[in-house]
Write a protein that holds these residues in place. Structure first.
Motif, PDB file in Angstrom:
ATOM      1  N   ILE A  56       0.866  -1.187   0.000  1.00 15.25           N
ATOM      2  CA  ILE A  56       0.000   0.000   0.000  1.00 15.25           C
ATOM      3  C   ILE A  56       0.897   1.230   0.000  1.00 15.25           C
ATOM      4  CG2 ILE A  56      -1.713   1.329   1.309  1.00 15.25           C
ATOM      5  CD1 ILE A  56      -2.663  -1.290   2.555  1.00 15.25           C
ATOM      6  N   ALA A  57       0.518   2.257  -0.774  1.00 10.04           N
ATOM      7  CA  ALA A  57       1.226   3.535  -0.756  1.00 10.04           C
ATOM      8  C   ALA A  57       0.208   4.659  -0.766  1.00 10.04           C
ATOM      9  CB  ALA A  57       2.157   3.658  -1.962  1.00 10.04           C
ATOM     10  N   ALA A  58       0.542   5.764  -0.110  1.00 10.11           N
ATOM     11  CA  ALA A  58      -0.304   6.953  -0.144  1.00 10.11           C
ATOM     12  C   ALA A  58      -0.038   7.718  -1.436  1.00 10.11           C
ATOM     13  CB  ALA A  58      -0.014   7.837   1.059  1.00 10.11           C
ATOM     14  N   HIS A  59      -1.100   8.344  -1.988  1.00 10.94           N
ATOM     15  CA  HIS A  59      -0.955   9.132  -3.211  1.00 10.94           C
ATOM     16  C   HIS A  59      -1.104  10.616  -2.895  1.00 10.94           C
ATOM     17  CE1 HIS A  59      -1.528  10.559  -7.337  1.00 10.94           C
ATOM     18  NE2 HIS A  59      -0.960   9.424  -7.712  1.00 10.94           N
ATOM     19  N   VAL A  60      -0.315  11.446  -3.565  1.00  7.42           N
ATOM     20  CA  VAL A  60      -0.295  12.878  -3.277  1.00  7.42           C
ATOM     21  C   VAL A  60      -1.645  13.538  -3.552  1.00  7.42           C
ATOM     22  CG1 VAL A  60       0.513  13.562  -5.583  1.00  7.42           C
ATOM     23  CG2 VAL A  60       1.099  14.977  -3.576  1.00  7.42           C
ATOM     24  N   ASP A  99      11.075  11.321  -5.408  1.00  7.48           N
ATOM     25  CA  ASP A  99      10.456  12.083  -6.495  1.00  7.48           C
ATOM     26  C   ASP A  99       9.010  11.676  -6.756  1.00  7.48           C
ATOM     27  OD1 ASP A  99      10.789   9.593  -7.627  1.00  7.48           O
ATOM     28  OD2 ASP A  99      11.802  10.310  -9.443  1.00  7.48           O
ATOM     29  N   GLY A 100       8.489  10.770  -5.937  1.00  5.18           N
ATOM     30  CA  GLY A 100       7.113  10.323  -6.091  1.00  5.18           C
ATOM     31  C   GLY A 100       6.942   9.150  -7.020  1.00  5.18           C
ATOM     32  N   SER A 101       8.028   8.648  -7.596  1.00  6.38           N
ATOM     33  CA  SER A 101       7.935   7.457  -8.434  1.00  6.38           C
ATOM     34  C   SER A 101       7.738   6.226  -7.563  1.00  6.38           C
ATOM     35  CB  SER A 101       9.184   7.302  -9.306  1.00  6.38           C
ATOM     36  OG  SER A 101      10.354   7.151  -8.517  1.00  6.38           O
ATOM     37  N   LEU A 102       7.242   5.153  -8.186  1.00  3.79           N
ATOM     38  CA  LEU A 102       6.843   3.963  -7.439  1.00  3.79           C
ATOM     39  C   LEU A 102       7.666   2.762  -7.880  1.00  3.79           C
ATOM     40  CD1 LEU A 102       4.434   3.111  -5.419  1.00  3.79           C
ATOM     41  CD2 LEU A 102       3.434   2.070  -7.472  1.00  3.79           C
ATOM     42  N   PHE A 103       8.147   1.990  -6.902  1.00  2.14           N
ATOM     43  CA  PHE A 103       8.735   0.682  -7.148  1.00  2.14           C
ATOM     44  C   PHE A 103       7.737  -0.369  -6.686  1.00  2.14           C
ATOM     45  CE2 PHE A 103      12.472   3.391  -6.866  1.00  2.14           C
ATOM     46  CZ  PHE A 103      13.327   2.867  -7.825  1.00  2.14           C
ATOM     47  N   VAL A 104       7.477  -1.372  -7.526  1.00  2.00           N
ATOM     48  CA  VAL A 104       6.520  -2.418  -7.160  1.00  2.00           C
ATOM     49  C   VAL A 104       6.994  -3.758  -7.709  1.00  2.00           C
ATOM     50  CG1 VAL A 104       5.052  -1.893  -9.164  1.00  2.00           C
ATOM     51  CG2 VAL A 104       4.076  -3.091  -7.194  1.00  2.00           C
ATOM     52  N   ALA A 254       7.840   8.891   0.825  1.00  2.00           N
ATOM     53  CA  ALA A 254       7.089   9.950   0.145  1.00  2.00           C
ATOM     54  C   ALA A 254       5.719   9.463  -0.311  1.00  2.00           C
ATOM     55  CB  ALA A 254       7.887  10.453  -1.063  1.00  2.00           C
ATOM     56  N   GLU A 255       4.875  10.416  -0.703  1.00  2.00           N
ATOM     57  CA  GLU A 255       3.603  10.091  -1.343  1.00  2.00           C
ATOM     58  C   GLU A 255       3.834   9.899  -2.839  1.00  2.00           C
ATOM     59  OE1 GLU A 255       0.170  12.264   1.247  1.00  2.00           O
ATOM     60  OE2 GLU A 255       1.400  13.567  -0.030  1.00  2.00           O
ATOM     61  N   ALA A 256       3.131   8.938  -3.413  1.00  2.00           N
ATOM     62  CA  ALA A 256       3.292   8.644  -4.835  1.00  2.00           C
ATOM     63  C   ALA A 256       2.745   9.770  -5.700  1.00  2.00           C
ATOM     64  CB  ALA A 256       2.591   7.340  -5.173  1.00  2.00           C
ATOM     65  N   ARG A 257       3.412  10.031  -6.830  1.00  2.00           N
ATOM     66  CA  ARG A 257       2.979  11.033  -7.800  1.00  2.00           C
ATOM     67  C   ARG A 257       2.727  10.410  -9.179  1.00  2.00           C
ATOM     68  NH1 ARG A 257       3.635  16.329  -6.205  1.00  2.00           N
ATOM     69  NH2 ARG A 257       4.626  16.602  -4.167  1.00  2.00           N
TER      70      ARG A 257
END
Length: 270
Positions: A56-60, A99-104, A254-257
């Motif tokens: 789970i990740a928070a989004h901006v 930078d708000g990028s996501l690793f999954v 960070a929050e995801a962008r």
């Protein structure tokens, strides 16, 4: 020895704890289904029924990015599939870079059916929506963390009971589980890596050099994941959400962008 608080108990494998700015903690029940929000006064349902959530990740822009059979954004406007990967059985744990990028991580087997884990991918989704493969040889990618200077990515390989470190010029084994498996992980401000040990019933702290520095015993519990909020670690296990204070601050996530419009990946990405 850290004092361990039991915050919430339920049947099922709890996963993916994520502390939120308002002091609440969201987490998933990967077997019984759903995403939940814990506060000091109650625990409520955020996402109903969805199973197999490992990250789970928070989004901006509000809402959450949630793993499972695909990558889902859920918020006040409803649900949107952000990423689907052809041939994958699911998208597992995740983390967000500065930078708000996501690793999954991508799953290509069915753990519940007892299938062996084939080599699979770690994906990177940029804030512009581009998707690339970071590695494609990971054995059940699980917890993901980033070093304080942003140059190294740590990935737990559950099926190999180890953590890999991925950097500009390296893709080596960082550490092996002292017992059990390597499941969720988190990084502290000193650059040390904290790893949930699955059936090993504990948490391991490794130095930035990959040397075992501390082992916290949570005997009798399958420890699936962990996340920092200040010096507190929120821990999910089979049946419980726990909290313990370890005396060192965790590295903020960070929050995801990433775009919440639908992306689609056919087969193995680029």
């Amino acid at each position: 020895m850290c004092d361990v608080e039991v915050l919430f108990e339920a049947e099922g494998l709890l996963e993916a704890p994520r502390p939120m700015p308002d002091g609440s903690v969201v987490f998933a029940n990967t077997t019984a289904g759903g995403v939940y929000r814990w506060t000091a006064t109650d625990t409520t349902v955020v996402v109903e029924r969805r199973r197999g959530i490992g990250g789970i990740a928070a989004h901006v822009d509000g809402g959450l990015l949630v793993g499972g059979r695909d990558l889902l954004h859920t918020g006040t406007t409803g649900r949107t599939t952000v990423l689907a990967v052809d041939g994958a059985t699911g998208l597992n744990d995740m983390t967000v870079a500065s930078d708000g990028s996501l690793f999954v991580g991508v799953l290509r087997h069915r753990p519940g059916a007892g299938e062996a884990a084939p080599p699979s991918e770690l994906l990177h989704i940029s804030p512009t929506g581009s998707v690339r493969v970071v590695r494609d040889d990971l054995l059940w990618p699980n917890g993901i963390g980033i070093s304080p200077d942003g140059t190294r990515v740590y990935v737990a390989e559950f099926a190999a009971s180890r953590v890999r470190v991925l950097g500009p010029e390296e893709a080596s084994v960082f550490a092996h589980a002292p017992r059990g498996e390597c499941d969720g992980l988190a990084v502290d401000v000193e650059g040390c890596v904290w790893v949930a040990l699955g059936s090993g019933g504990g948490i391991a702290r490794f130095s930035a050099a990959g040397v075992l520095d501390e082992l916290i015993d949570l005997a009798g519990r399958f420890v699936s994941s962990l996340a920092f909020s200040g010096t507190a670690i929120y821990v999910t296990t089979a049946g419980a959400l726990l909290r313990l204070d370890v005396g060192v601050d965790g590295l903020p996530v960070a929050e995801a962008r990433v775009p919440v419009a639908r992306l689609h990946v056919s087969g193995r990405v680029g």
